[in-house]
Motif scaffolding. Structure first.
Motif, PDB file in Angstrom:
ATOM      1  N   GLU A  39       0.840  -1.269  -0.080  1.00  0.00           N
ATOM      2  CA  GLU A  39      -0.220  -0.115  -0.056  1.00  0.00           C
ATOM      3  C   GLU A  39       0.966   1.171  -0.006  1.00  0.00           C
ATOM      4  O   GLU A  39       1.905   1.449   0.765  1.00  0.00           O
ATOM      5  CB  GLU A  39      -0.899   0.062   1.064  1.00  0.00           C
TER       6      GLU A  39
ATOM      7  N   ALA B 175      -5.650   2.980  -1.408  1.00  0.00           N
ATOM      8  CA  ALA B 175      -4.736   4.129  -0.927  1.00  0.00           C
ATOM      9  C   ALA B 175      -4.509   5.085  -1.676  1.00  0.00           C
ATOM     10  O   ALA B 175      -4.370   6.224  -1.213  1.00  0.00           O
ATOM     11  CB  ALA B 175      -3.106   3.439  -0.419  1.00  0.00           C
TER      12      ALA B 175
ATOM     13  N   ASP C  46       0.888  -6.464   2.097  1.00  0.00           N
ATOM     14  CA  ASP C  46      -0.565  -6.458   2.728  1.00  0.00           C
ATOM     15  C   ASP C  46      -0.684  -7.672   3.482  1.00  0.00           C
ATOM     16  O   ASP C  46      -0.329  -8.724   3.391  1.00  0.00           O
ATOM     17  CB  ASP C  46      -1.474  -6.710   1.274  1.00  0.00           C
TER      18      ASP C  46
END
Length: 366
Positions: A177, A205, A320
């Protein structure tokens, strides 16, 4: 220097490709793979030679078509070999990591005995997995390259199917992200048209902050994260490497996947989609390199207008789902921005701009 022949006689190479196809159809998979691999190398060399010496486009296209045909046969042979190898391991005939349970003592053979390495078996299994998930994905990936007038190479095929075939445990979906600090800096330094496409949207994001700044953002990603925009429109699931141009040509802003897919991703954006403005968060090392045609296409033939270099490293982009210790980043990054000029070209000159992301963060409410 020898002059390039005006014609390219592909008949001999075509016969080799057809012979490889016939061997595969007859079940002689190993021979088909070897013959197709040789034909691929010959066609690749012929196409490169033709391009280098300015042959007619049809001659380059003919060589690339043969390269694509050979690559498809080779890939199909690898898939068959992977399936046969796994079947042999399950029956105890092929050596695996330890003898399977409940299998009697039989003489076993290794990957080397069968004529391929463990790395080749691994890659073949990834192709086989990709085909099971999306039947025809290998052929579609090759055809997409040919339709765009590009070389159908092994590297690009791996990029087109490799990310999708790895398990989440192996790659965490390649999702890292983007820190908000990076997006705030971009928005402070660059203006975009009203519509933006985020083709590697992840969990949003970047897109959330673009929308907060007033832009309309279209979302897509190779992986279905179920990410939606502010209006509740859910992302598309598609492979950017095989995507077709949008007639509206929105600006593109994203943090693209790294690894084997990176260079093809950037080149595909510039060659196929040709947005008025393209902003990519990249490792600063993208400025370097000379032996990858896609990298040279992006940096030499289509020069970025600006590169905003972060003098202070961004906060770490963790994979992630990471729940381990937080760490500071060791990567130097920059926003690479391509912008078309009045002639519809990405012509530079490239301006290098050193920035500290701390100077562009929103004020903290009192």
């Amino acid at each position: 220097m020898n002059a390039l022949p005006e014609t390219f006689d592909a008949s001999g190479l075509q016969q080799v490709v057809e012979r490889a196809r016939a061997l595969l159809d007859d079940g002689d998979v190993a021979a088909a793979r070897m013959l197709a691999a040789g034909a691929y190398d010959q066609a690749k060399a012929a196409a490169g030679y033709a391009e280098r010496f300015g042959a007619a486009e049809r001659l380059v296209g003919k060589a690339r078509r043969l390269q694509g045909d050979a690559l498809l046969i080779e890939a199909r042979a690898k898939i068959r070999l992977a399936d046969e190898w796994d079947s042999s391991q399950a029956s105890g005939q092929a050596k695996g990591k330890g003898r399977p349970k409940n299998v009697p003592d039989v003489e076993q053979f290794s990957a080397a005995d069968a004529g391929f390495t463990s790395k080749e078996i691994h890659e073949a299994r990834k192709l086989a997995t990709a085909e099971r998930k999306q039947p025809g994905i290998v052929e579609r990936a090759i055809e997409a390259r040919l339709a765009a007038g590009l070389e159908p190479s092994r590297a690009n095929l791996r990029a087109a199917v490799g990310t999708d075939t790895a398990t989440a445990a192996e790659r965490g979906n390649n999702l890292y992200e983007t820190p908000p600090e990076a997006v705030h800096t971009l928005l402070a330094l660059e203006d975009f048209q009203s519509d933006i496409w985020e083709p590697a949207c992840g969990r949003g994001a970047i897109s959330r902050l673009l929308e907060a700044a007033g832009y309309r953002v279209e979302l897509s990603d190779l992986i279905d994260y179920g990410t939606s925009d502010g209006d509740g429109v859910v992302q598309r699931v598609e492979d950017f490497l095989t995507s077709t141009p949008d007639p509206d040509r929105p600006a593109i802003v994203t943090n693209p996947p790294y690894g084997a897919a990176l260079n093809p991703f950037v080149a595909h954006a510039l060659r196929v989609h040709r947005p008025g403005k393209l902003a990519l968060l990249l490792n600063l090392n993208f400025l370097c390199g000379f032996d990858d045609p896609d990298r040279c296409f992006a940096m030499d033939e289509n020069k970025p207008a600006r590169v905003h270099i972060f003098t202070r490293r961004l906060p770490m982009m963790h994979r992630d789902g990471w729940d381990g210790n937080e760490a500071s980043s060791r990567m130097n990054t920059a926003w690479f921005v391509w912008e078309m000029n009045g002639d519809g070209e990405y012509a530079g000159p490239t301006i290098l701009n050193r920035v500290d992301w701390k100077d562009y963060q929103p004020a903290v409410p009192a």
